[in-house]
Design an enzyme around this catalytic site. Sequence first.
Site, PDB file in Angstrom:
ATOM      1  CG  MET A  26      -4.712  -6.558  -3.665  1.00  0.00           C
ATOM      2  SD  MET A  26      -5.571  -5.020  -3.219  1.00  0.00           S
ATOM      3  CE  MET A  26      -6.215  -5.467  -1.609  1.00  0.00           C
TER       4      MET A  26
ATOM      5  CG  LEU B  25      -4.160  -6.527   2.684  1.00  0.00           C
ATOM      6  CD1 LEU B  25      -5.347  -6.296   1.744  1.00  0.00           C
ATOM      7  CD2 LEU B  25      -4.248  -5.564   3.855  1.00  0.00           C
TER       8      LEU B  25
ATOM      9  CG  LEU C 277      -0.063  -2.890   2.031  1.00  0.00           C
ATOM     10  CD1 LEU C 277       0.058  -1.894   0.890  1.00  0.00           C
ATOM     11  CD2 LEU C 277      -1.175  -3.884   1.748  1.00  0.00           C
TER      12      LEU C 277
ATOM     13  NE  ARG D 130     -10.634  -3.516   8.502  1.00  0.00           N
ATOM     14  CZ  ARG D 130     -10.851  -2.309   9.042  1.00  0.00           C
ATOM     15  NH1 ARG D 130     -10.315  -1.997  10.193  1.00  0.00           N
ATOM     16  NH2 ARG D 130     -11.620  -1.448   8.436  1.00  0.00           N
TER      17      ARG D 130
ATOM     18  CE1 TYR E 154     -14.110  -8.818  -2.734  1.00  0.00           C
ATOM     19  CE2 TYR E 154     -13.671  -8.568  -0.385  1.00  0.00           C
ATOM     20  CZ  TYR E 154     -13.266  -8.459  -1.704  1.00  0.00           C
ATOM     21  OH  TYR E 154     -12.005  -7.980  -1.991  1.00  0.00           O
TER      22      TYR E 154
ATOM     23  CB  SER F  77     -13.009 -10.227  -6.026  1.00  0.00           C
ATOM     24  OG  SER F  77     -12.366  -9.469  -7.034  1.00  0.00           O
TER      25      SER F  77
ATOM     26  NE  ARG G 167       2.988  -9.368  -1.666  1.00  0.00           N
ATOM     27  CZ  ARG G 167       3.163 -10.170  -0.621  1.00  0.00           C
ATOM     28  NH1 ARG G 167       2.490 -11.316  -0.548  1.00  0.00           N
ATOM     29  NH2 ARG G 167       3.994  -9.852   0.344  1.00  0.00           N
ATOM     30  CE1 TYR G 168      -0.812  -8.562   0.416  1.00  0.00           C
ATOM     31  CE2 TYR G 168      -2.172  -7.236  -1.045  1.00  0.00           C
ATOM     32  CZ  TYR G 168      -1.040  -7.385  -0.275  1.00  0.00           C
ATOM     33  OH  TYR G 168      -0.131  -6.354  -0.180  1.00  0.00           O
TER      34      TYR G 168
ATOM     35  CB  CYS H 206       6.909   1.091  -2.965  1.00  0.00           C
ATOM     36  SG  CYS H 206       8.185   2.122  -3.711  1.00  0.00           S
TER      37      CYS H 206
ATOM     38  CG  HIS I 124      -6.262   2.541  -3.339  1.00  0.00           C
ATOM     39  ND1 HIS I 124      -5.511   2.988  -2.280  1.00  0.00           N
ATOM     40  CD2 HIS I 124      -7.104   1.602  -2.839  1.00  0.00           C
ATOM     41  CE1 HIS I 124      -5.885   2.347  -1.184  1.00  0.00           C
ATOM     42  NE2 HIS I 124      -6.849   1.514  -1.496  1.00  0.00           N
TER      43      HIS I 124
ATOM     44  CG  ASP J 234     -15.819  -3.906 -12.970  1.00  0.00           C
ATOM     45  OD1 ASP J 234     -15.611  -2.754 -12.533  1.00  0.00           O
ATOM     46  OD2 ASP J 234     -16.591  -4.164 -13.901  1.00  0.00           O
TER      47      ASP J 234
ATOM     48  CD  GLU K 271      -9.480  -0.259  -4.155  1.00  0.00           C
ATOM     49  OE1 GLU K 271      -9.130   0.563  -5.022  1.00  0.00           O
ATOM     50  OE2 GLU K 271      -8.717  -0.703  -3.289  1.00  0.00           O
TER      51      GLU K 271
ATOM     52  CD  GLU L 101     -13.305   2.061  -2.025  1.00  0.00           C
ATOM     53  OE1 GLU L 101     -13.163   3.294  -2.092  1.00  0.00           O
ATOM     54  OE2 GLU L 101     -12.369   1.273  -1.875  1.00  0.00           O
TER      55      GLU L 101
ATOM     56  CB  CYS M  58      11.462   5.392  -2.999  1.00  0.00           C
ATOM     57  SG  CYS M  58      10.092   4.818  -4.031  1.00  0.00           S
TER      58      CYS M  58
ATOM     59  CB  CYS N  17      13.665   2.852  -0.473  1.00  0.00           C
ATOM     60  SG  CYS N  17      13.550   1.040  -0.382  1.00  0.00           S
TER      61      CYS N  17
ATOM     62  CB  CYS O 169      13.246  -2.231  -2.461  1.00  0.00           C
ATOM     63  SG  CYS O 169      11.581  -2.201  -1.762  1.00  0.00           S
TER      64      CYS O 169
END
Length: 445
Positions: free
Chosen positions: A61, A77, A83, A100, A108, A115, A149-150, A181, A254, A332, A335, A339, A417, A420, A425
């Site tokens: 991610m 994201l 997602l 947000r 952060y 991160s 991914r982001y 997925c 998660h 690490d 999360e 979190e 799935c 799905c 996919c």
Amino acid sequence: MSVLGRSSLAATRAPMAAAWRRTASKSKAATSSSSSVTSSSCFSTSSAARKPPTGVLLMNMGGPSTLDEVGDFLSRLFHDRDLIQLPFQSTLAPLIAKRRTPKIVEQYDKIGGGSPILRWTRSQGAAMAKMLDELHPSTAPHKAYTAFRYARPLTGEALDEMRADGVERAVAFTQYPQYSCSTTGSSLNELFREIQRRKAADSGAPEANIQWSVIDRWPTHPGLVQAFTNRLQAALNTYPAEERHKVPIMFSAHSLPMQIVSGRGDPYPAEVAATVAAVMTKLGWSNPYRVTWQSQVGPSAWLGPQTSDTVKGWAKQGYKDLVVVPIAFTQDHIETLYELDIELHEEAEEHGIRLKRAESLNDEPTFLRALADITAAHLDSLALTGPGSSSSSSSSSTVGPHVWAQGNTSRQMQLRCPGCVNPVCGEQKRFFADNTMGVGEDALR
């Protein structure tokens, strides 16, 4: 509360020629400490001049490395329809991300201003590639690349780097041990789309014609299980011998909305449970434990029990000590560092619980070796073809077979799935399986 959790609310033939084995095994890893998006080099200049590296693309991610990157991270994201699916998504996604961003920036900032996941991914990749050159010299030299991914480096940037290095064969290696997925699936869909975009723009583009295979899950790999066990045992050993077996263990992963689990049939909960069972078997089932789920947001039904609710519940029952294990994370990031280390610790203290967290895998030696072993076993399972390959060659890997090394992809990945409805996919599964799908609807084609 995690970024991924919030986002989920807002609606995973023969080895190469033996002629260069001897030179490949002598190549030395050169790990770059640069913070730029270029991955650490894991092969020597002389080897690279003779033959391009076998690429190992580490997919995750990702996370913003600096506070200035948080806004773009959130925007990507919320634009991801693998997602989140929103009405008018192209309009709403940037608005939600903008709203947000200030709060996520604060989080952060509390974990050091960004991160550490890129730093850990690069160091893990460098260590893996160095060991892989020795374990599997028939495909050496190897080089690790990062595709987030982001956050940067994004999938397109990783492919650009592969093109510059002349990569012809690569393994897409998910850094989520348990398949979902929404994580591995989303990363593979993006890799597939990027490859198809480049083929459409230039059918002869080298990076659009890389020969791919996929390590799509590894929840019960012995090295992974042992690494988690080592970290957990170290935390338990901080208690007096007469008390440590009484301490409850929370394996925290998660969470996912139940509509993904029950409606779509996502395999993630079962694979998390498989990892936990394997770790507890290693421990001899010495302690009471539960699997708990973090990062739920909003009123809709999610996987439970929630990690924070478990702390409160056990406090009411009189427990004073508790160990939490981040069982679905290999580095690490927010999360674990925010979190669990900040939010959950504060909640535990408020309810009279002394909470300890098992250290994340990060640079755990057994885990680093596991990454190399997993890749070597995967390479052994492939029917490779390509320039310079020899069908009479045999692999010189010292790694034995593993249950998840089943060719271009695992057989589990070849099954969509049951709920799905995303056609991408099916397309990407056929692509990465190299049109050798042997189960489900595709076995009949």
